[in-house]
Design a protein around this motif. Structure first.
Motif, PDB file in Angstrom:
ATOM      1  N   ILE A 114     -13.439  57.305 -15.312  1.00 48.94           N
ATOM      2  CA  ILE A 114     -12.222  57.842 -14.887  1.00 48.94           C
ATOM      3  C   ILE A 114     -11.851  57.358 -13.480  1.00 48.94           C
ATOM      4  O   ILE A 114     -10.912  56.936 -13.069  1.00 48.94           O
ATOM      5  CB  ILE A 114     -12.109  59.215 -15.062  1.00 48.94           C
ATOM      6  N   ALA A 115     -12.982  57.537 -12.535  1.00 44.61           N
ATOM      7  CA  ALA A 115     -13.073  57.303 -11.313  1.00 44.61           C
ATOM      8  C   ALA A 115     -12.913  56.006 -11.093  1.00 44.61           C
ATOM      9  O   ALA A 115     -11.803  55.432  -9.989  1.00 44.61           O
ATOM     10  CB  ALA A 115     -14.283  57.669 -10.538  1.00 44.61           C
ATOM     11  N   THR A 116     -13.342  54.944 -11.501  1.00 44.41           N
ATOM     12  CA  THR A 116     -13.077  53.392 -11.470  1.00 44.41           C
ATOM     13  C   THR A 116     -11.623  53.153 -11.732  1.00 44.41           C
ATOM     14  O   THR A 116     -10.866  52.214 -11.193  1.00 44.41           O
ATOM     15  CB  THR A 116     -14.043  52.624 -12.043  1.00 44.41           C
ATOM     16  N   SER A 117     -11.292  53.807 -12.889  1.00 44.26           N
ATOM     17  CA  SER A 117      -9.591  53.494 -13.270  1.00 44.26           C
ATOM     18  C   SER A 117      -8.572  53.993 -12.317  1.00 44.26           C
ATOM     19  O   SER A 117      -7.833  53.513 -12.032  1.00 44.26           O
ATOM     20  CB  SER A 117      -9.374  54.277 -14.735  1.00 44.26           C
ATOM     21  N   VAL A 118      -8.880  54.956 -11.672  1.00 48.82           N
ATOM     22  CA  VAL A 118      -8.019  55.933 -10.617  1.00 48.82           C
ATOM     23  C   VAL A 118      -8.036  54.858  -9.404  1.00 48.82           C
ATOM     24  O   VAL A 118      -6.898  54.584  -9.014  1.00 48.82           O
ATOM     25  CB  VAL A 118      -8.496  57.145 -10.141  1.00 48.82           C
ATOM     26  N   VAL A 119      -9.389  54.209  -8.921  1.00 47.33           N
ATOM     27  CA  VAL A 119      -9.293  53.468  -7.905  1.00 47.33           C
ATOM     28  C   VAL A 119      -8.724  52.058  -8.177  1.00 47.33           C
ATOM     29  O   VAL A 119      -7.804  51.660  -7.506  1.00 47.33           O
ATOM     30  CB  VAL A 119     -10.737  53.041  -7.560  1.00 47.33           C
ATOM     31  N   ALA A 120      -8.980  51.685  -9.534  1.00 42.85           N
ATOM     32  CA  ALA A 120      -8.156  50.498  -9.889  1.00 42.85           C
ATOM     33  C   ALA A 120      -6.618  50.523  -9.823  1.00 42.85           C
ATOM     34  O   ALA A 120      -5.752  49.596  -9.529  1.00 42.85           O
ATOM     35  CB  ALA A 120      -8.635  49.892 -11.349  1.00 42.85           C
ATOM     36  N   GLY A 121      -6.164  51.590 -10.805  1.00 42.58           N
ATOM     37  CA  GLY A 121      -4.841  51.870 -10.833  1.00 42.58           C
ATOM     38  C   GLY A 121      -4.137  52.021  -9.292  1.00 42.58           C
ATOM     39  O   GLY A 121      -2.796  51.287  -9.186  1.00 42.58           O
TER      40      GLY A 121
END
Length: 292
Positions: free
Chosen positions: A227-234
């Motif tokens: 989730i954290a990496t997806s938030v940063v990527a998004g």
């Protein structure tokens, strides 16, 4: 005996002029060597490689669905390998001249299907394991941003190409005597940084759809922070897309002026030159009229 192209020939004929930094640094070195091995065998077509990339994507999704930490790592590695094979199909097509319009559609659709399948497996599996609805919301956002990025890039490319075509039509053929001058070296840190990237084939749009997918489906599972990496990527994807949208907006606002200048320049170029004796005759006529 199988005759293979050299790595240098493969680089010159198959590498894109500008590409994502993930592809340039982490994919092309391996993909070029694999292309050198398989390109002489004509039965290994670009569409076959696209199918193989899809099969590896299915394997990646199956690993993600298993939910266990080590299965997530295996899924991340398989996803990267599927992307390497996916890059190979275009290289083989350019090297052997076997590309087709259907192949381009086939590749694009399988890419989107692979991403959606892996996203559903990764976040759906984590939801099944934890029961946290945040994983389902992340699935929705990741799927939306992936589709938005690729649809937006295609439409922006069409818009820019339309403006270029209209300008070229308005300008007409350039005179042969017009040659480009000595290129001006880049000024300032930003310009030098941009030039350094371009010399290495790395496009200045540093976080595109490729980096987004790799962050979500490789870095996230490897670190266990999906989730954290997806938030940063998004967040990074949206920020870079907004920069492109603003640039396009500015280009479209200035386009009518640029088009008018191009048409005016072309009109002046089409006018026949005035003969020197005509100018002298006009001067003498005006002198005689003044004398009277």
């Amino acid at each position: 005996m199988v005759r293979r192209s050299s790595l240098q020939d493969i680089r010159e004929q198959t590498y894109k002029v500008r590409d994502a930094w993930w592809t340039v640094l982490l994919v092309d070195p391996l993909a070029a060597r694999l292309v050198r091995l398989v390109a002489p065998y004509r039965w290994i077509t670009p569409n076959l490689l696209t199918v193989l990339a899809m099969v590896l994507g299915v394997g990646s999704a199956a690993c993600f669905l298993a939910q266990d930490r080590w299965w997530l790592i295996a899924g991340a590695l398989l996803f990267h390998l599927s992307f390497v094979v996916d890059c190979m199909d275009g290289k083989v097509a350019r090297l052997n001249g076997t590309g087709s319009l259907f192949g381009a559609w086939f590749d694009f659709m399988f890419d989107r299907l692979r991403v959606f399948m892996c996203a559903a497996a990764l976040f759906g599996g984590q939801y099944a394991r934890t029961g946290h609805v945040a994983f389902l919301w992340t699935l929705v956002v990741v799927t939306f941003l992936d589709l938005f990025r690729y649809l937006n890039s295609q439409q922006m490319a069409k818009t820019r190409q339309s403006m270029r075509d209209m300008l070229e039509e308005a300008r007409g053929p350039e005179p042969e005597e017009l040659i480009s001058g000595t290129p001006i070296p880049p000024q300032g840190r930003r310009a030098r940084f941009r030039e350094a990237l371009l010399q290495r084939r790395i496009r200045t749009h540093l976080f595109s759809g490729i980096e987004f997918e790799m962050t979500v489906f490789i870095i996230g599972p490897l670190t266990g922070q999906v989730i954290a990496t997806s938030v940063v990527a998004g967040t990074l994807l949206v920020a870079f897309e907004l920069v492109l949208i603003v640039k396009l907006w500015r280009a479209t606002r200035g386009f009518p002026v640029a088009l008018a200048k191009a048409e005016a320049t072309a009109a002046l170029r089409r006018q026949p030159p005035v003969r020197p004796e005509t100018r002298d005759e006009e001067f003498e006529l005006s002198e005689s009229t003044t004398a009277r």
